[in-house]
Design an enzyme around this catalytic site. Structure first.
Site, PDB file in Angstrom:
ATOM      1  N   LYS A 267      23.861  20.156  15.771  1.00 41.59           N
ATOM      2  CA  LYS A 267      24.549  20.175  14.474  1.00 41.59           C
ATOM      3  C   LYS A 267      26.053  20.368  14.666  1.00 41.59           C
ATOM      4  CE  LYS A 267      24.981  23.110  10.313  1.00 41.59           C
ATOM      5  NZ  LYS A 267      24.401  24.192   9.489  1.00 41.59           N
ATOM      6  N   ASP A 272      31.857  24.766   7.393  1.00 43.81           N
ATOM      7  CA  ASP A 272      30.861  24.776   6.326  1.00 43.81           C
ATOM      8  C   ASP A 272      31.336  25.671   5.180  1.00 43.81           C
ATOM      9  OD1 ASP A 272      28.627  24.649   4.765  1.00 43.81           O
ATOM     10  OD2 ASP A 272      27.306  25.748   6.149  1.00 43.81           O
ATOM     11  N   LYS A 279      30.154  28.910  -0.584  1.00 45.90           N
ATOM     12  CA  LYS A 279      29.802  30.206  -0.001  1.00 45.90           C
ATOM     13  C   LYS A 279      30.726  31.300  -0.519  1.00 45.90           C
ATOM     14  CE  LYS A 279      28.084  28.650   4.518  1.00 45.90           C
ATOM     15  NZ  LYS A 279      26.712  29.180   4.373  1.00 45.90           N
ATOM     16  N   ASP A 290      30.040  26.547  12.891  1.00 49.58           N
ATOM     17  CA  ASP A 290      28.885  25.746  12.472  1.00 49.58           C
ATOM     18  C   ASP A 290      28.784  24.441  13.272  1.00 49.58           C
ATOM     19  OD1 ASP A 290      26.657  25.988  10.878  1.00 49.58           O
ATOM     20  OD2 ASP A 290      27.518  24.925   9.161  1.00 49.58           O
ATOM     21  N   ASP A 349      24.784  23.639   0.304  1.00 46.11           N
ATOM     22  CA  ASP A 349      25.008  24.486   1.473  1.00 46.11           C
ATOM     23  C   ASP A 349      23.886  24.319   2.508  1.00 46.11           C
ATOM     24  OD1 ASP A 349      26.301  26.267   3.084  1.00 46.11           O
ATOM     25  OD2 ASP A 349      25.741  28.063   1.939  1.00 46.11           O
ATOM     26  N   GLU A 351      23.249  21.857   4.314  1.00 41.60           N
ATOM     27  CA  GLU A 351      23.759  20.552   4.751  1.00 41.60           C
ATOM     28  C   GLU A 351      23.362  20.197   6.177  1.00 41.60           C
ATOM     29  OE1 GLU A 351      25.374  23.301   5.087  1.00 41.60           O
ATOM     30  OE2 GLU A 351      26.058  23.126   7.157  1.00 41.60           O
ATOM     31  N   ARG A 353      20.580  20.376   7.825  1.00 40.48           N
ATOM     32  CA  ARG A 353      19.347  19.588   7.960  1.00 40.48           C
ATOM     33  C   ARG A 353      19.552  18.136   7.547  1.00 40.48           C
ATOM     34  NH1 ARG A 353      16.355  23.751   4.081  1.00 40.48           N
ATOM     35  NH2 ARG A 353      18.009  25.033   4.990  1.00 40.48           N
TER      36      ARG A 353
END
Ligand code: BES
Ligand code: MN
Ligand code: ZN
Length: 505
Positions: A267, A272, A279, A290, A349, A351, A353
């Protein structure tokens, strides 16, 4: 920091000489061999039980006329039967810390005194080399003041051996460990970079440079190609950013296909924000990490080339910035993924996956014998395991066990969570096939259930959730606060043992 193998007497004097000592050890010969003056004092201390060798304890003698080093430090190792890699890793970290406090430039470690029947030089050497190099890591690129107060680490670590034939055997072990340590450091360096420096095109550039340096094949799918292929998971997440996304693909050893093909997927969210489902501000700066999975994959590809593994390895890193500014995706949006399945985006959020899904589906192009993915996927994983353990889930117990064993060996440990079909209920879609958010329970598992929908059929696959292990909130003996480089050592071990054992097929 340079590691050299030297005979125990060395050729020149070291600043500090470190030896180990087990609790209850009767044989003082190894210590006696080191320094006659020291041996006398040490014997007296043992007799008077001023020093017993219990863990954490140490015994020091400073004397300018010592022959081998003006200072000799004996580190208590606890009971010999309890000596494990984890004990040695902490000891290695401690040696670096002591050396740094004492501003020692050349440190000699008497390897033989840190071994037991179950932990031999071959196993201990990489532990020392890796941990010592990693413990001395700092990210200083942006420090312009206060340099004088920064710790000074030793330049030379001498691993002292008693038996000459050991030295010949250990040389390749040291060189392999140094390659691994350099890779982990590279991963930390890249990952500690903030999001105003590292974005998807920049990661693509780094990958191209790495490919050139190491002789890897590199392909970067940019905005136009991703659109053409219908990689709408990657595209949807990146809508909120004015910087284009990238699917980076690095390939090693196509000629070794008959030994197996392994895809590693990471990933790469360079930041993020959470997107429209934004967030909270507290700790949001940590979301520059991230991209940890992608960086582990990219750096491991360089390492795999360095180690010349006889295996076909393909690294895939979907890279985006999950931002809110451009024309972001909204909660409720329905997207059609690269493999044709439709997804309702309940929470922008979730995201990771979405981008991993397209990359996992794309793996089918390489007909892999196994897929391993790494992602800072769920905050819940961090809450569950802290920073010491990654979650491992997958569809093939043999592959899961192989990765877990590699984790035990390298210290990058993983603990399995179930991936039973019952958990699929939580990701059923309302107006779509599936949703991206789950039902609020078992978040680490349901996120993995989502990924499972995109794994090519009949392909052994494991997912590692590294949300807790990819970076540290406070200093640890082998790593300062910030990126850990988690995954590099684990993947290198899995891929090395795969190529030597020909795991499947
Ligand atoms: N990158 C985060 C996961 C994360 C959180 C990693 C904290 C490290 C520390 C991920 O994209 C995320 O936001 N996940 C959500 C999923 C939820 C909305 C279903 C989470 O874990 O809250
Ligand atoms: Mn997120
Ligand atoms: Zn994320």
């Amino acid at each position: 920091m340079k590691t050299v193998l030297v005979p125990i007497k060395g050729s020149t004097k070291a600043d500090i000489l470190f030896t180990g000592f087990f609790k209850g050890e009767k044989n003082l010969n190894p210590i006696k061999k080191i320094e006659p003056l020291f041996a006398k004092v040490f014997e007296a201390a043992i007799k008077k039980e001023r020093f017993t060798g219990k863990a954490q304890d140490s015994f020091t003698l400073f004397h300018p006329s010592n022959r081998l080093a003006s200072e000799v430090i004996v580190l208590g190792l606890g009971e010999k039967k309890d000596l494990k890699p984890a004990v040695l890793r902490k000891i290695a970290g401690r040696i670096v810390e002591i050396a740094s406090v004492k501003k020692a430039n050349k440190v000699r470690v008497v390897l033989d005194t840190f071994l037991s029947d179950s932990l031999e030089a071959k196993e201990a050497t990489p532990i020392f080399v890796e941990t010592m190099n990693l413990a001395a890591y700092r990210f200083l690129r942006y420090k312009t003041t206060g340099k004088a107060e920064l710790p000074k680490f030793p330049d030379v670590i001498e691993l002292a051996f008693v038996d000459k034939k050991d030295a010949a055997e250990l040389k390749p072990v040291v060189s392999r460990a140094e390659k691994i340590a350099r890779a982990v450091i590279k991963a930390r360096d890249l990952n500690n970079e903030p999001a105003n420096v590292i974005n998807p095109p920049r990661l693509a550039e780094e990958s191209r440079m790495l490919a050139k340096e190491k002789g890897l094949r590199c392909k970067v799918l940019g905005l136009a190609e991703l659109k053409k292929l219908g990689m709408n998971g990657i595209l949807a997440v990146n809508r909120g950013s004015i910087t284009p996304p990238a699917l980076i693909i690095l390939e090693h050893g196509e000629q070794y296909k008959e030994n197996g093909t392994v895809c590693v997927v990471g990933k790469g969210v360079t930041f993020d924000t959470g997107g429209i489902s934004i967030k909270p501000p507290k700790g949001m700066e940590e979301m520059k990490f991230d991209k940890s999975g992608a960086i582990a994959v990219i750096v491991t590809m360089g390492l795999v080339a360095d180690l010349k593994l006889p295996l076909h390895v393909v690294g895939l890193a979907p890279c985006v910035e999950n931002n809110v500014a451009n024309d972001p995706q909204r909660p409720g949006d329905i997207i059609k993924m690269y493999n044709g399945k439709t997804v309702e985006v309940i929470n922008t959020d979730a995201e990771g996956r979405l981008i991993l899904a397209d990359a996992l589906s794309y793996c089918k192009e390489y007909k892999p014998d196994a897929i391993i993915d790494l992602a800072t996927l769920t905050g819940l994983c961090h809450l569950t395991f802290g920073d010491k353990t990654s979650a491992i889930l997958g569809n093939d117990q043999k592959l899961i066990d192989a990765v877990r064993e590699a984790g035990e060996k390298t210290g990058e440990r993983c603990w399995q969570l179930p991936l039973w079909d019952d958990y699929a209920d939580a990701i059923k879609g309302n107006h779509s096939d599936i949703n991206n958010t789950g039902d609020g329970y078992a978040g680490t598992i349901t996120a993995t259930m989502f990924l499972k929908e995109f794994v090519p059929v009949k392909t052994p696959w494991v997912h590692l959730d590294i949300a807790g292990t990819a970076y540290l909130g406070k200093n640890r003996y082998d790593c300062p606060k910030g990126a850990t480089g988690f995954g590099v050592r684990l993947l290198a071990e899995v891929l090395s043992s795969w190529s030597s054992e020909s795991f499947s097929k």
